[in-house]
Design an enzyme around this catalytic site. Structure first.
Site, PDB file in Angstrom:
ATOM      1  N   CYS A  10      -4.839  -2.004  -1.159  1.00  0.00           N
ATOM      2  CA  CYS A  10      -5.173  -0.620  -1.462  1.00  0.00           C
ATOM      3  C   CYS A  10      -6.201  -0.627  -2.580  1.00  0.00           C
ATOM      4  O   CYS A  10      -5.945  -1.200  -3.645  1.00  0.00           O
ATOM      5  CB  CYS A  10      -3.922   0.139  -1.895  1.00  0.00           C
ATOM      6  SG  CYS A  10      -4.213   1.823  -2.508  1.00  0.00           S
ATOM      7  N   ASN A  11      -7.339  -0.023  -2.342  1.00  0.00           N
ATOM      8  CA  ASN A  11      -8.379   0.003  -3.364  1.00  0.00           C
ATOM      9  C   ASN A  11      -7.941   0.780  -4.596  1.00  0.00           C
ATOM     10  O   ASN A  11      -8.171   0.360  -5.734  1.00  0.00           O
ATOM     11  CB  ASN A  11      -9.660   0.618  -2.801  1.00  0.00           C
ATOM     12  CG  ASN A  11     -10.261  -0.208  -1.691  1.00  0.00           C
ATOM     13  OD1 ASN A  11      -9.888  -0.046  -0.533  1.00  0.00           O
ATOM     14  ND2 ASN A  11     -11.179  -1.104  -2.018  1.00  0.00           N
ATOM     15  N   THR A  12      -7.285   1.929  -4.396  1.00  0.00           N
ATOM     16  CA  THR A  12      -6.871   2.760  -5.523  1.00  0.00           C
ATOM     17  C   THR A  12      -5.830   2.045  -6.376  1.00  0.00           C
ATOM     18  O   THR A  12      -5.903   2.063  -7.616  1.00  0.00           O
ATOM     19  CB  THR A  12      -6.314   4.098  -5.022  1.00  0.00           C
ATOM     20  OG1 THR A  12      -7.305   4.762  -4.233  1.00  0.00           O
ATOM     21  CG2 THR A  12      -5.929   5.003  -6.175  1.00  0.00           C
ATOM     22  N   GLY A  28      -3.380   8.612  -4.125  1.00  0.00           N
ATOM     23  CA  GLY A  28      -4.664   9.022  -4.687  1.00  0.00           C
ATOM     24  C   GLY A  28      -4.594  10.166  -5.689  1.00  0.00           C
ATOM     25  O   GLY A  28      -5.206  10.096  -6.760  1.00  0.00           O
ATOM     26  N   ASP A  81       0.876  -1.162   0.000  1.00  0.00           N
ATOM     27  CA  ASP A  81       0.000   0.000   0.000  1.00  0.00           C
ATOM     28  C   ASP A  81       0.916   1.215   0.000  1.00  0.00           C
ATOM     29  O   ASP A  81       2.129   1.097   0.240  1.00  0.00           O
ATOM     30  CB  ASP A  81      -0.903  -0.010   1.238  1.00  0.00           C
ATOM     31  CG  ASP A  81      -1.905   1.148   1.275  1.00  0.00           C
ATOM     32  OD1 ASP A  81      -2.239   1.664   0.194  1.00  0.00           O
ATOM     33  OD2 ASP A  81      -2.348   1.531   2.372  1.00  0.00           O
ATOM     34  N   SER A  82       0.349   2.386  -0.213  1.00  0.00           N
ATOM     35  CA  SER A  82       1.165   3.595  -0.117  1.00  0.00           C
ATOM     36  C   SER A  82       1.597   3.836   1.329  1.00  0.00           C
ATOM     37  O   SER A  82       2.693   4.332   1.588  1.00  0.00           O
ATOM     38  CB  SER A  82       0.391   4.803  -0.640  1.00  0.00           C
ATOM     39  OG  SER A  82      -0.784   5.006   0.127  1.00  0.00           O
ATOM     40  N   CYS A  85     -12.180   1.963   1.403  1.00  0.00           N
ATOM     41  CA  CYS A  85     -10.753   2.303   1.431  1.00  0.00           C
ATOM     42  C   CYS A  85     -10.151   1.545   2.595  1.00  0.00           C
ATOM     43  O   CYS A  85     -10.727   1.531   3.695  1.00  0.00           O
ATOM     44  CB  CYS A  85     -10.557   3.811   1.598  1.00  0.00           C
ATOM     45  SG  CYS A  85      -8.841   4.314   1.905  1.00  0.00           S
ATOM     46  N   THR A  86      -9.012   0.919   2.382  1.00  0.00           N
ATOM     47  CA  THR A  86      -8.437   0.072   3.426  1.00  0.00           C
ATOM     48  C   THR A  86      -8.095   0.863   4.690  1.00  0.00           C
ATOM     49  O   THR A  86      -8.134   0.322   5.795  1.00  0.00           O
ATOM     50  CB  THR A  86      -7.185  -0.659   2.918  1.00  0.00           C
ATOM     51  OG1 THR A  86      -6.246   0.292   2.370  1.00  0.00           O
ATOM     52  CG2 THR A  86      -7.558  -1.653   1.818  1.00  0.00           C
TER      53      THR A  86
END
Length: 263
Positions: free
Chosen positions: A70-72, A40, A7-8, A177-178
């Site tokens: 991460c959804n994005t 994002g 993830d970021s 969103c996680t």
């Protein structure tokens, strides 16, 4: 068994804690991108490049699977990540739990980042999986950033703003969103006030994505196993430790060996 998550930032904590709870023996690799976050606002091409770098750093440690927590990143980079890493490393994306939320036939609210809210991707999921349920998309500006910083006051403000946009007769809430799963308690409190204390059902992705990763590896949950799994933290490719903000959440403390299982 070694499972990597990417993830970021600390949005991966919820899924990582779910894996730890289901398979305490699994080694975990947490690969994030503090140098490039947040993802994002980036263009899809730029985000994909950052995600590839984070995934490659994790892949160097030879995990058995990689969870894109991460959804994005799932929206924009999943196909590219799979093209590069599979079949050697199965790549599991994170999708909002719209289908199970809609199954009861109630009124569904999807809390998501402004970039995801109203996107063709999310609208496609609603079209394909909402099964006729009434769905409201709720943008949550600033919430992921507030969670990332473990800024309690900013979390309360962002949650209150999103709660005000949520229909009072909602029955099911999708945490799209996680990061949001880390502050579910604050979201529950705000929506309880909004809905007059109605019992709402909350739908996150952490447990489902953890189970799917195990399934892809031909394994199953065995939560009673000893907690022998190691933890490796990569921050923009550099080995380090969990950031201080992560320890502000039960999931982070569990991964650091400072807390009891959560969930």
């Amino acid at each position: 068994m070694k499972i990597a998550l990417m993830d970021s930032g600390i949005g991966l904590l919820a899924a990582a804690a779910a894996v730890r709870r289901l398979r305490p023996d699994a080694d975990l690799v947490l690969s994030s991108d503090p140098d490039g976050m947040p993802w994002g606002p980036r263009t899809p091409a730029d985000l994909t490049e950052r995600a590839l770098a984070v995934a490659r750093a994790a892949a160097e440690l030879r995990p058995d699977a990689l969870i894109v927590a991460c959804n994005t990143a799932t929206v924009h980079a999943l196909d590219t990540l799979r093209a590069e890493l599979e079949p050697a490393i199965p790549v599991i994306g994170t999708v909002p739990a719209i289908k199970p939320a809609a199954a009861a036939g109630g009124r569904v609210a999807i809390w998501a980042t402004p970039a995801t809210t109203g996107s063709a991707y999310q609208r496609g999921l609603i079209r394909d999986f909402a099964d006729g349920a009434r769905v409201t998309e709720v943008p949550c500006p600033g919430l992921a950033d507030a969670v990332e910083a473990a800024d309690d006051a900013a979390v309360v403000d962002a949650v209150a703003a999103a709660a005000a946009l949520t229909p009072a007769d909602v029955t099911d809430v999708v945490l799209g969103c996680t990061h949001y799963e880390l502050v579910e308690g604050a979201i529950r409190a705000a929506l309880a006030a909004r809905t007059g204390g109605a019992e709402l059902v909350y739908h996150g992705s952490a447990e489902a994505v953890a189970v799917q990763a195990l399934r892809r590896l031909g394994s199953r949950p065995e939560p009673a196993l000893p907690r022998t799994g190691a933890l490796t933290v990569l921050r923009s490719g550099r080995e380090g430790s969990l950031p201080a903000a992560a320890l502000g959440y039960a999931e982070g403390r569990l991964l650091a060996g400072q807390g009891a299982p959560v969930g």
